[in-house]
Design an enzyme around this catalytic site. Structure first.
Site, mmCIF file in Angstrom:
data_model
loop_
_atom_site.group_PDB
_atom_site.id
_atom_site.type_symbol
_atom_site.label_atom_id
_atom_site.label_comp_id
_atom_site.label_asym_id
_atom_site.label_seq_id
_atom_site.Cartn_x
_atom_site.Cartn_y
_atom_site.Cartn_z
ATOM 1 N N GLY C 152 0.859 -1.239 -0.308
ATOM 2 C CA GLY C 152 0.066 0.279 0.011
ATOM 3 C C GLY C 152 0.679 1.402 0.139
ATOM 4 O O GLY C 152 2.128 0.913 0.076
ATOM 5 N N CYS C 153 0.294 2.228 -0.237
ATOM 6 C CA CYS C 153 0.818 3.742 -0.249
ATOM 7 C C CYS C 153 1.343 3.900 1.069
ATOM 8 O O CYS C 153 2.868 4.286 1.099
ATOM 9 C CB CYS C 153 0.354 4.562 -1.398
ATOM 10 N N TYR C 154 0.707 4.206 1.878
ATOM 11 C CA TYR C 154 0.536 5.071 2.946
ATOM 12 C C TYR C 154 1.472 3.838 4.326
ATOM 13 O O TYR C 154 2.785 3.980 4.557
ATOM 14 C CB TYR C 154 -0.367 5.076 4.279
#
Lengths: 347, 347, 347, 347
Positions: C152-154
């Protein structure tokens, strides 16, 4: 005295013009908001839709059916075109005058309406008696109107930019080009590809080139001013900002005109108008944001033999809800500027 | 009656807080702006600096020297820190109370001031008598103050977020972390690399990590509330927006606390405060833009055993000019909310 | 030679990660895009959905059914979670390895998945064998993976910020707080109230407080690094920008650590990693925009006894499509940086 | 082979066009950047000024004095006008050709230059031999040029929009109106009131009305195309975006022209040009952002008897650095598109 307040109904709670109208009416000394209608959100507090009103305007939304039997003094219709004419017809017999935000009552005939809005007009009698609610031009008629057609946002900026020149027959009208740029709220509160943040942010484009409905509205009002048919070129663009319209208007003068002369013309023409400000500097969107002002700068280009007029408004205020309040003030014998003189929010 | 109006002087015309103060005072029913000072722009109309006021506030700017001999009732100092203490000292003998926007009178001692502001304090007597102008906490003292130190923008959002928990001793204070995000107007009107559009637009970053001056202001006020020294972690960030601060505040509770309980705590603590709104939804900058509201949402995370408080203000209003007007209202015996209850400008 | 190019299939054409992947693969010297799938838009040219590709990538979209029988060498799944695991199961027997953008294969067990994603996992065998595709940590396993779960990006920004400290057991893990801010593309291409321009522009707010799904992903990867269960506080916020994540990470060190020491730690830990840049200045979103870089600055606050780590990525590149290409490079024996070393687009 | 690389010098490191040129040259397969000059920042790494290059282009800046004796193959001058002509004269004898970004060598005569730039031209011989570097029109002359005057950003968008109509004598040239809108990077990297974030964000206005220097550049190039003097109306506006120009161009056709006909005209005229894309949809800034494309849509309005041409470029790429690289490619016998075919960064 509170028992002399104007009781207002707002039909149509969910959009930006409805919430902007509520904001302005909340700060109007002579108005109380009696009811706000919504079919989709009936029963919810108004502030559930527009949380900036939390704690300040939490009244429950009611069905539009409540309006007919109510004792309200004025009815604002913040509804989509097509829907608006249905309700205007229903409420035509109410003692309260109507101020309509849609395009349903702005044009000269049902035929023209059908041509540009691609649907039949179902309330021709309303269209016939409606007054075009641009106070700088139609104040006298507005005063006694039963149904006011609040102007479109682009037409407000464009007509105010053109009126002195057109009314005095100083320009060749078929050379008029209006290159207009609008903030995103003009596209409405609905979520779709057009209003998606990443399609708008850091972006810019034209839309509705050659075919936007506001074209005919501008043409009809210009024709009213000069007495002849007028054709204009109107090109709208979408800006990555929330609010505001800037219209850059071009035309060829009939004969030579100087910079001092055009400035004097504009200052005189609007000398009694509290909301039109003739500027020395180029107008900007933020100089009018949140306010009912229309800032205008006329320019003569002697090199090219053209006049260029820059005109800026907040599309939600002077282009919609503020102008509606200005119309209401006139209809109820108040000074036009009552409750409308707040300083623009800048920055 | 107009002869009972509070006559206000604004010292410092060129910045955002000065113009915002003028905007708010223009819509205050009991105030008239008597003079606005500027050394750099003396003689120019105020609207030449802030064109949104064009036609509404064109009064010429005067030298600050004019203030001393004037009959103004209140003096607002919208000046940079360091400069402000000079003028506060000069005007200490004027019958009008002073409301100062700078950081010069917010801290507990000249020594602390020197430590965080890297300069000597030159008006220690002023610092000693000044009242910290956060009305939700210090209203009684503000009422009789001769010199009010209007709080910083970050401290306003942060202290209001923390006050109920700190005052009731419900959190372990050395676990407090304030991750704050501010709009660009917090960086001021000066043109420099920080404020260049293309460094801000579509961008985001932290600044002043571990060392921002507002840290000590928050710590001192928290210490005042709980009676013990408090150390907080404070990290500011720069948002690509004009106005607004959102503080996300974290702390470890001393013992278990539930969501219903924390909400009740906040609602009770602020029950008499017209500008603090305890929200069910997460606060957002636009829900308070242009207004004096502080929107707060307290959250308990039982999984991590933490409380998280979200707090939003408009840095130029509740974080500066609006809070100053709120303080003035208190000092002049008006209801706190006089002239300050406009609906936020959204969108 | 063109006959040695890696033939890539992109499943899922309509979203931002699909188009970003196409952009990156177009500039990769060793890849050709063989097919792009879309059920909704089958038959349309890819550039009809993403007009920036007009004239450059006009190939018609095909049904996902075409993938199974094709001779592609690698399959990227740019599909929503839930949908992705269906297709991953279908294509598990294809000779081409899968690189999945969704959350379906990132977590440790079907039970954890069900708990955070609120749905049953239907391809447990896939979940078991999938490799977490963060190359800075799992490069060896990625090399031979048949199914890579692209992070995921976070989590990408957060784990890279934390890894050196967690891996060396230098912080008390239950003091970890990740205050993260993301651009709007993280919310996807769908039009809804969240993504409406006027809800985002000039605005800022938190969302998913205490409950965002990326929390568990970060916790599991931290646990992998230190060998113990880890609980983190993770709070995402929505920025009015298109691209980018900035994570501000706080933690209490187990024992004293100095600024020079922490910088050395980070530089050493990432010394062989082409995409992690240890910065002296605070990272900003635009310094990494459009690139696969992760810019990190670790800070020690001796006053508060905390470490603060700032970490910035482009959520569509290092947080999605760029990381997927990086994984592909590793799986196909290319240098990690092949086709990925473009300079960020600034401003 | 690396020993055949074109060695490039960039004179002028601090601005946006210098850094954009470095970005593009970094991804050019046949170029190496040999030196970058700056008097103000001599000795600092290039990445200290433009941190997006950190770790990728850290070479120290040198004095412009280093250029003369160097063995570079091409010299790009990314300097302000006025300064540029000084250096161009100094380096006129160097074997390397010059590509100049300023306005110093774009106009037809020293007299015209003095009139529009309000200063004397000091290198008339350079002006005489310089080739106007718009490859779509002057490719043959560019091939052998010793000094290329890279076109202005507005002229690039405007001339490409007009060229097919003007070259074929299809419009009445004195009816040409160019209403152009530019992103803020067009105003440069200097910090001043114009570039202050809060004056630009959520704002929009016109500037330089009737007097912008790019007017004469457009007029001269149109005159070159049709063989007669041409007068155009040119009005620039400032958009709250970083990059991009959209020109909306109006003109009256000499005789009737249909939509199909105009589209065919444009497709034919630009059939061999890799960077001009004739679009069916309205062009937008983001569809070309970061790329060398110019997207054009010609429209006929039969109702008003006008043609409207929409034209979009990235002002820093096709409007500056990208076009310079395109010119370099032509001068060095490479295909025009070498190193320039990246997909626009969208969103």
């Amino acid at each position: 005295m509170s028992n002399t307040k104007i009781k207002a109904a707002i039909a149509g709670a969910s959009g930006y013009t409805g919430s902007e109208l509520a904001r302005l009416l909340m700060q109007h000394p002579d108005v109380e908001i009696s009811m706000i209608t919504s079919e989709t959100h009936e029963g919810k507090p108004f502030s559930a839709l527009h949380p900036q009103f939390f704690g300040r305007l939490d009244m429950p939304l009611v069905s539009a059916g409540e309006v007919a039997g109510s004792d309200v003094d004025v009815i604002f219709l913040a509804l989509p075109h097509g829907v608006s004419m249905e309700f205007a017809e229903k409420w035509a017999g109410h003692r309260a005058p109507l101020i309509d935000f849609s395009g349903d009552f702005r044009l000269g005939s049902p035929k023209t309406y059908a041509q540009w809005y691609k649907k039949e007009h179902t309330f021709a009698a309303g269209l016939e008696t409606a007054v075009y609610g641009l106070p700088e031009i139609h104040a006298a008629a507005i005063r006694n109107a039963r149904l006011v057609a609040n102007p479109g946002c682009y037409p407000t900026a464009s007509i105010l930019a053109l009126a002195p020149l057109v009314a005095k027959d100083l320009i060749i009208t078929d050379t008029i080009i209006i290159d207009a740029k609008s903030g995103l709220t003009g596209a409405g509160i609905s979520a779709n590809a057009t209003t998606h943040f990443s399609n708008v942010n850091d972006n810019f484009k034209a839309y509705g080139v050659t075919s936007h409905r506001h074209t005919i509205e501008i043409e009809e009002q210009c024709a009213h001013l000069c007495g002849n048919a007028v054709t204009v070129q109107f090109t709208p663009h979408l800006l990555p900002v929330d609010r505001g319209i800037l219209a850059t208007v071009y035309a060829r003068p009939r004969s030579g005109i100087g910079q001092a002369e055009i400035e004097k013309l504009y200052r005189n023409y609007y000398s009694d108008q509290p909301f039109v400000r003739i500027r020395d500097e180029n107008p900007s969107l933020k100089d009018v944001r949140g306010s009912n002002f229309c800032d205008i700068k006329p320019i003569v280009d002697t090199r090219t033999n053209r006049v260029i007029v820059l005109s800026a408004i907040d599309n939600l205020v002077k282009g919609a809800a503020g102008q509606a309040v200005q119309n209401m003030n006139i209809m109820f014998g108040r000074p036009q500027e009552t409750g409308l003189m707040q300083i623009p929010l800048q920055p």
